[in-house]
Design an enzyme around this catalytic site. Structure first.
Site, PDB file in Angstrom:
ATOM      1  N   GLY A 120     -41.252  -3.376   4.483  1.00 55.90           N
ATOM      2  CA  GLY A 120     -40.335  -3.361   5.616  1.00 55.90           C
ATOM      3  C   GLY A 120     -39.032  -4.106   5.421  1.00 55.90           C
ATOM      4  CG  ASP A 167     -48.528  12.051   3.926  1.00 58.74           C
ATOM      5  OD1 ASP A 167     -47.302  12.263   3.727  1.00 58.74           O
ATOM      6  OD2 ASP A 167     -49.383  12.174   3.041  1.00 58.74           O
ATOM      7  CB  CYS A 237     -37.050   0.617  -7.838  1.00 61.14           C
ATOM      8  SG  CYS A 237     -38.765   0.742  -7.355  1.00 61.14           S
TER       9      CYS A 237
END
Ligand SMILES: C[S@@+](CC[C@H](N)C(=O)[O-])C[C@H]1O[C@@H](n2cnc3c(N)ncnc32)[C@H](O)[C@@H]1O
Length: 310
Positions: A120, A167, A237
């Protein structure tokens, strides 16, 4: 350590895609540790106030940090034990985390979805940009990762956010149209500095295929829920083109005239590049951004796309 986690297959691919020199730099940089970056929670403090109150306790910071953050140079004790941390006046994060919420730039009236939210960090930054108003859906599939998300949102004093444990591919089932979407997608994480990479098993090329399928499926479902003129920021990333430039190139091919890739106005990294990878690619890819693991940052890929009327 780099050698244990990153197999020769990856190194070979990087040489092929980025060239030998850049690959050597990547391998060297992945072994470095980054300084801790502190972002003030702008809902409740300013960078200056935070810096002054931490400096009075003996913390020291580098003279300059991008994005209105602070780079920790010396901590007399762990910063997570300070009342500033405990009362949610700051987050500790990678510098790259700041980029997606800033690119999206939602207004205080926007309806926004963060489709891969836990723990978060970016959700909180997004809520800050929204000034704790509007509506933010924080979606996370893994039940065991919900407590961390909940804890960060609570600690940071954020109250414009609904947490949904589901999901992201079932997001259209909610029947909500949104102005902005942040998809900080699940990925192989090959751009992460190795010391903070919790993964024990070496990555294999299969992981790249598996993750890129999930990313594609989430992107396509998310797109259905985006309003015309709305924007989606996609980031990973990862250093793998399938999770970056190739993913976006294929997305553009599937959605053709509906997508405009917007430039990302930051002075970090390089324009996304497909010239060594695919022969035919969309020239809009040069508006995406590829950040290599150096300059105190993880490797990162980011694309900002607008949904336009066909
Ligand atoms: C890169 S992390 C997100 C980090 C987060 N954005 C932050 O800045 O703190 C990706 C997250 O996506 C979650 N995830 C994986 N597959 C998902 C799916 N199909 N739907 C929603 N979340 C998913 C993972 O459990 C993980 O928490």
């Amino acid at each position: 350590m780099a050698e244990q986690i990153i197999s020769w297959e990856f190194k070979e691919r990087w040489v092929n895609f980025y060239g030998k020199k850049v690959t050597e730099r990547i391998l060297r940089e992945l072994k470095q540790s980054d300084p801790r970056i502190i972002a003030p929670n702008t809902l409740y403090t300013t960078r200056r106030q935070l810096q002054e109150s931490l400096e009075s306790q003996g913390f020291r910071f580098a003279p300059e940090t991008p994005f209105n953050c602070l780079t920790l140079e010396f901590e007399p004790f762990n910063i997570v034990a300070t009342s500033e941390y405990l009362s949610g006046l700051l987050t500790i994060q990678a510098l790259t985390s700041l980029i997606p919420p800033k690119c999206l730039n939602p207004s205080s009236e926007s309806v926004v979805a963060d489709l891969a939210a836990s723990p978060g960090i970016k959700t909180c930054l997004l809520a800050e940009v929204m000034e704790n108003t509007g509506t933010l859906f924080a979606i996370e599939k893994a039940k065991k990762r919900i407590p961390a998300l909940k804890s960060n949102i609570t600690r940071m004093g954020i109250y414009n956010t609904f947490i949904l444990n589901c999901d992201a591919r079932s997001f259209p089932g909610l029947n909500v149209k949104v102005d902005h979407i942040m998809l900080d997608a699940p990925c192989t994480g090959t751009g992460l500095k190795l010391k903070k990479n919790k993964r024990l098993e070496p990555r294999i090329l299969n992981d790249v295929t598996r993750q890129s399928v999930i990313q594609r499926e989430i992107l396509d479902e998310a797109w259905k829920q985006l309003k015309i003129d709305g924007t989606i920021v996609y980031s990973t990333c990862s250093l793998e083109p399938e999770e970056g430039e190739v993913q976006i190139n294929n997305f553009l091919a599937r959605h053709e005239k509906q997508v405009q890739v917007l430039p990302i106005n930051i002075n970090i990294g390089n324009p996304g590049n497909l010239t060594r990878w695919t022969k035919v690619y969309d020239s809009q890819i040069s508006n995406t951004r590829r950040i290599f693991p150096d300059q105190g940052m993880d490797g990162f890929f980011i694309a900002l796309m607008k949904k336009v009327r066909e």
